[in-house]
Write a protein that holds these residues in place. Sequence first.
Motif, PDB file in Angstrom:
ATOM      1  N   MET A  72       0.803  -1.488   0.539  1.00 56.42           N
ATOM      2  CA  MET A  72       0.347   0.191   0.083  1.00 56.42           C
ATOM      3  C   MET A  72       1.012   1.321  -0.206  1.00 56.42           C
ATOM      4  O   MET A  72       0.825   2.411  -0.476  1.00 56.42           O
ATOM      5  CB  MET A  72      -0.817  -0.128   1.384  1.00 56.42           C
ATOM      6  N   GLU A  73       1.545   1.534   0.956  1.00 58.87           N
ATOM      7  CA  GLU A  73       2.571   2.426   1.034  1.00 58.87           C
ATOM      8  C   GLU A  73       3.733   2.522  -0.537  1.00 58.87           C
ATOM      9  O   GLU A  73       3.586   3.068  -1.562  1.00 58.87           O
ATOM     10  CB  GLU A  73       4.441   2.002   1.638  1.00 58.87           C
ATOM     11  N   ALA A  74       3.536   1.507  -1.275  1.00 54.85           N
ATOM     12  CA  ALA A  74       4.391   1.402  -2.122  1.00 54.85           C
ATOM     13  C   ALA A  74       3.283   1.997  -3.228  1.00 54.85           C
ATOM     14  O   ALA A  74       3.766   3.122  -4.599  1.00 54.85           O
ATOM     15  CB  ALA A  74       5.410   0.341  -3.032  1.00 54.85           C
ATOM     16  N   VAL A  75       2.225   1.509  -3.285  1.00 47.55           N
ATOM     17  CA  VAL A  75       1.426   2.278  -4.832  1.00 47.55           C
ATOM     18  C   VAL A  75       0.868   4.173  -4.362  1.00 47.55           C
ATOM     19  O   VAL A  75       0.849   5.037  -5.407  1.00 47.55           O
ATOM     20  CB  VAL A  75      -0.375   1.859  -4.067  1.00 47.55           C
ATOM     21  N   GLU A  76       0.713   4.042  -2.374  1.00 46.37           N
ATOM     22  CA  GLU A  76       0.665   5.837  -2.797  1.00 46.37           C
ATOM     23  C   GLU A  76       2.405   6.431  -2.165  1.00 46.37           C
ATOM     24  O   GLU A  76       1.859   7.842  -3.402  1.00 46.37           O
ATOM     25  CB  GLU A  76       0.776   6.353  -0.866  1.00 46.37           C
ATOM     26  N   LYS A 104       6.082  -0.634 -13.443  1.00 43.58           N
ATOM     27  CA  LYS A 104       7.081  -1.205 -13.043  1.00 43.58           C
ATOM     28  C   LYS A 104       8.107   0.407 -11.726  1.00 43.58           C
ATOM     29  O   LYS A 104       8.511  -0.293 -10.861  1.00 43.58           O
ATOM     30  CB  LYS A 104       8.044  -0.400 -14.362  1.00 43.58           C
ATOM     31  N   LEU A 105       7.559   1.535 -11.716  1.00 39.29           N
ATOM     32  CA  LEU A 105       7.421   2.518 -11.124  1.00 39.29           C
ATOM     33  C   LEU A 105       7.744   2.091  -9.432  1.00 39.29           C
ATOM     34  O   LEU A 105       8.255   1.612  -8.168  1.00 39.29           O
ATOM     35  CB  LEU A 105       7.145   3.823 -11.268  1.00 39.29           C
ATOM     36  N   PHE A 106       5.582   0.617  -9.267  1.00 35.75           N
ATOM     37  CA  PHE A 106       5.745   0.594  -8.379  1.00 35.75           C
ATOM     38  C   PHE A 106       6.585  -0.325  -7.788  1.00 35.75           C
ATOM     39  O   PHE A 106       6.775  -1.084  -6.032  1.00 35.75           O
ATOM     40  CB  PHE A 106       3.980  -0.030  -7.804  1.00 35.75           C
ATOM     41  N   ALA A 107       7.211  -1.571  -8.303  1.00 33.79           N
ATOM     42  CA  ALA A 107       8.215  -2.527  -8.180  1.00 33.79           C
ATOM     43  C   ALA A 107       9.256  -2.038  -7.651  1.00 33.79           C
ATOM     44  O   ALA A 107      10.153  -2.521  -6.941  1.00 33.79           O
ATOM     45  CB  ALA A 107       8.453  -3.531  -9.649  1.00 33.79           C
TER      46      ALA A 107
END
Length: 149
Positions: free
Chosen positions: A72-76, A139-142
């Motif tokens: 969730m933090e990575a999505v934010e 890719k940015l999420f990863a």
Amino acid sequence: MKNHIRDYATAAFRFYAEQDMSADEYKKKIYDEALEDYKKRQKSEGISFPIEAAIIRAERAVNEKLAEIKDMEAVELTVAELRVKPQGKAIVQAIETVYFKDADKELEKGDIHRRVHTAEIYIPASQKTVYRWLRDARKLFAEKRGLRI
């Protein structure tokens, strides 16, 4: 991008949307639910409510959900970074249209394609552009999540 990263990132975007809250709010919810559960158990067993044990139990509950919280933090972080880029508003709109819609329901065959088509009409952008934006967002999420790409 490898399929396992694509699938994982897609699932993380959908999980985030399904929760309908921030990562911090989700963490607090888990913590509070664990505390409440501990209180109920102690009362039913006739034992007083030792604070330290309750806090340890709540922290353990949060740690058990750490992967979800980090997703969730990575999505934010991904959405926040995309918003400040050129065309960022359109990219976030594509994510919302394709991944966030009906996040509480299982994806069926053709759902992504239909949603990309909807996005290309309403953003407007070509289908190829919408798919590229989604690929770049995954890719940015990863990267934000620290996954091997």
